[in-house]
Design a protein around this motif. Structure first.
Motif, PDB file in Angstrom:
ATOM      1  N   UNK A 282      44.501   9.669 -22.046  1.00 31.80           N
ATOM      2  CA  UNK A 282      43.426   8.713 -21.858  1.00 31.80           C
ATOM      3  C   UNK A 282      42.133   9.513 -21.936  1.00 31.80           C
ATOM      4  N   UNK A 283      41.322   9.203 -22.937  1.00 34.62           N
ATOM      5  CA  UNK A 283      40.088   9.943 -23.112  1.00 34.62           C
ATOM      6  C   UNK A 283      39.025   9.365 -22.196  1.00 34.62           C
ATOM      7  N   UNK A 284      38.802  10.047 -21.088  1.00 37.85           N
ATOM      8  CA  UNK A 284      37.845   9.561 -20.088  1.00 37.85           C
ATOM      9  C   UNK A 284      36.449  10.031 -20.442  1.00 37.85           C
ATOM     10  N   UNK A 285      35.462   9.178 -20.219  1.00 34.17           N
ATOM     11  CA  UNK A 285      34.065   9.525 -20.451  1.00 34.17           C
ATOM     12  C   UNK A 285      33.365   9.655 -19.107  1.00 34.17           C
TER      13      UNK A 285
ATOM     14  N   UNK B 221      33.612  13.534 -23.095  1.00 31.89           N
ATOM     15  CA  UNK B 221      34.898  12.832 -23.274  1.00 31.89           C
ATOM     16  C   UNK B 221      35.992  13.884 -23.154  1.00 31.89           C
TER      17      UNK B 221
END
Lengths: 113, 114
Positions: B99-102, B91
């Motif tokens: 925006x916490x992207x995974x 993350x």
């Protein structure tokens, strides 16, 4: 409570046809994600929704792929003019917000003949 | 961009302990997650590490070293039902920030044998 649901569970289509895949996220989850998983492979990110807007569409492989989300709930992934290489499992996930754990639906298995 | 590496396959004996490693390269790191996926099933969340150290949940533990960009999933007292694919997922800051992207790794297929 109800989890993430997706429909159809399986879809067989002919090359060149359009398909629509549906995702019903967990109620109250504002973040929604679409992934694609080919047989024996990892999860390929497609698109992320926060509410009805899509701040990150960077994973959509071509302009044949589009997605929308309405009412901050249901999302539809549309693939136009399907190709055989589109055959895969399409997974949808939702989370309370984008900082929380993602919960996955069972996926739609798409086979393009 | 992000990249994650984990072994493609691991075989272990029922009752034993197995460790699945994950190394990653990313910027704006927030944490490392682990997911389990049985054949034909959906990925399910196992654990999340945001800080260095070991997190234990029953037979499963997950470890993170932020300085080494490394983590692992430890499965103890292996059972046949643990046969599945295990994905690490990082993350971090999404491309547009805030925006916490995974991002998921390619997965490790664990086979538990009698």
């Amino acid at each position: 409570g109800a989890g993430v649901s997706q429909s159809p569970s399986n879809k067989v289509t002919e090359k060149g046809k359009d398909v629509e895949l549906r995702c019903d996220p967990i109620s109250g989850h504002t973040a929604l994600y679409w992934y694609r998983q080919s047989l024996g492979q990892g999860l390929e990110f497609l698109i992320y929704f926060q509410g009805n807007s899509a701040p990150d569409k960077s994973g959509l492989p071509s302009d044949r792929f589009s997605a929308e989300r309405t009412g901050g709930s249901v999302s539809t992934l549309t693939i136009q003019r399907t190709q055989q290489e589109d055959s895969a499992v399409y997974l949808c996930a939702s989370s309370r917000d984008n900082q929380e754990t993602q919960y996955f639906g069972p996926g739609t298995r798409l086979l393009v003949l | 961009g992000q990249s994650l590496e984990q072994p493609s396959e691991v075989t272990a004996v029922e009752g034993a302990i197995v460790q699945i490693n994950c190394t990653y390269q990313t910027s704006g790191f927030y944490g490392l997650s682990w997911y389990q996926q049985h054949d034909g099933g959906a990925p399910t969340f196992l654990s999340y590490n945001a800080l260095d150290g070991l997190e234990e949940t029953g037979r499963f533990s997950s470890f993170l070293s932020r300085s080494d960009s490394y983590g692992y999933l430890l499965l103890q007292e292996l059972q046949m039902k643990d046969s599945a694919s295990y994905f690490c997922a990082v993350r971090d800051n999404g491309r547009r920030g805030g925006y916490q992207k995974v991002t998921f790794g390619t997965g490790t297929k664990l086979q538990v044998i009698p």
